[in-house]
Write an enzyme that holds these catalytic residues in place. Structure first.
Site, mmCIF file in Angstrom:
data_model
loop_
_atom_site.group_PDB
_atom_site.id
_atom_site.type_symbol
_atom_site.label_atom_id
_atom_site.label_comp_id
_atom_site.label_asym_id
_atom_site.label_seq_id
_atom_site.Cartn_x
_atom_site.Cartn_y
_atom_site.Cartn_z
ATOM 1 C CB CYS A 96 -0.899 0.024 1.223
ATOM 2 S SG CYS A 96 -2.003 -1.373 1.324
HETATM 3 C C1 BEZ Z 1 0.589 -4.671 1.847
HETATM 4 O O1 BEZ Z 1 -0.025 -3.668 1.581
HETATM 5 O O2 BEZ Z 1 1.800 -4.728 1.701
HETATM 6 C C2 BEZ Z 1 -0.106 -5.898 2.332
HETATM 7 C C3 BEZ Z 1 -1.255 -5.773 3.101
HETATM 8 C C4 BEZ Z 1 -1.873 -6.926 3.559
HETATM 9 C C5 BEZ Z 1 -1.360 -8.159 3.223
HETATM 10 C C6 BEZ Z 1 -0.232 -8.275 2.423
HETATM 11 C C7 BEZ Z 1 0.394 -7.124 1.974
#
Ligand code: BEZ
Length: 212
Positions: free
Chosen positions: A46
């Protein structure tokens, strides 16, 4: 939980965001919109997505598209995370992030898929037209970051096909030839497509992109 389908009105809501409270429809105004969800603040994929979205914002602005993100954490958490995004992605976050702590918007837009994760949202993308109707839905798993070039490509297609009787073929990019939609009879082609056309099959008629 709502099921939203293409052509439905994008549900309206009020929410706190990192840039203040909004009424979603009022915030959209006459623009196109992209609403996209993030599983949570301070997560690695994100962080890269919000950095990339900020770097691409000018390209969305040029297409009259407003971007807004959502994450199921609060405003203060968003503000702290934004500092990290700015630092690590070498950018300045320039779009609001909805603080959806009670998951009101996530549930309204069916962004929680319990068999994938019962608490975090998946990576939903909704493209909304100026008529507030949903034009595109893409859903990615938490493990896969979005491709913002693909979002721009689809928006170019959506905006072209909203105003011209064409559709865009596989792997189309802005500037490529288009197909004439089946509802256009052969007799109307010369009038509607003065740049010419090629009839490969009765149902497969190609024309240069009409809005260039
Ligand atoms: C991420 O945004 O990196 C992420 C969020 C939840 C699970 C796996 C990755």
């Amino acid at each position: 939980m709502a099921t939203i389908r293409l052509g439905d009105e994008a549900p309206n809501f009020t929410a706190q965001t990192s840039e203040g409270e909004i009424d979603f429809h009022h915030w959209l105004g006459d623009s196109w919109g992209v609403l996209f969800s993030h599983p949570a603040d301070y997560t690695p994929v994100c962080t890269t997505e919000l950095g990339m979205a900020s770097k691409y914002k000018q390209k969305f602005d040029q297409r009259n598209v407003k971007m807004i993100a959502l994450s199921v954490d609060g405003v203060e958490s968003h503000k702290g995370w934004i500092k990290d995004i700015n630092e690590t992605q070498h950018t300045t976050v320039n779009l609001p992030i909805i603080a959806d702590e009670d998951k009101k918007v996530a549930l309204l837009y069916d962004m929680i898929h319990p068999n994938a994760d019962d608490k975090l949202t998946v990576r939903s993308v909704f493209v909304i037209g100026p008529d507030k109707k949903v034009k595109l839905i893409i859903v990615y798993p938490a493990s896969t970051g979005r491709n913002f070039d693909e979002l721009l490509r689809v928006i170019d297609s959506l905006q072209l096909t909203a105003y011209h009787k064409v559709a865009t073929p596989a792997n189309w990019q802005n500037g490529d030839d288009c197909v004439i939609v089946p509802s256009v009879p052969d007799e109307k082609i010369a009038e509607l497509f003065p740049k010419g056309h090629t009839k490969i099959k009765p149902y497969l008629r190609i024309t240069p992109q009409p809005n260039l």
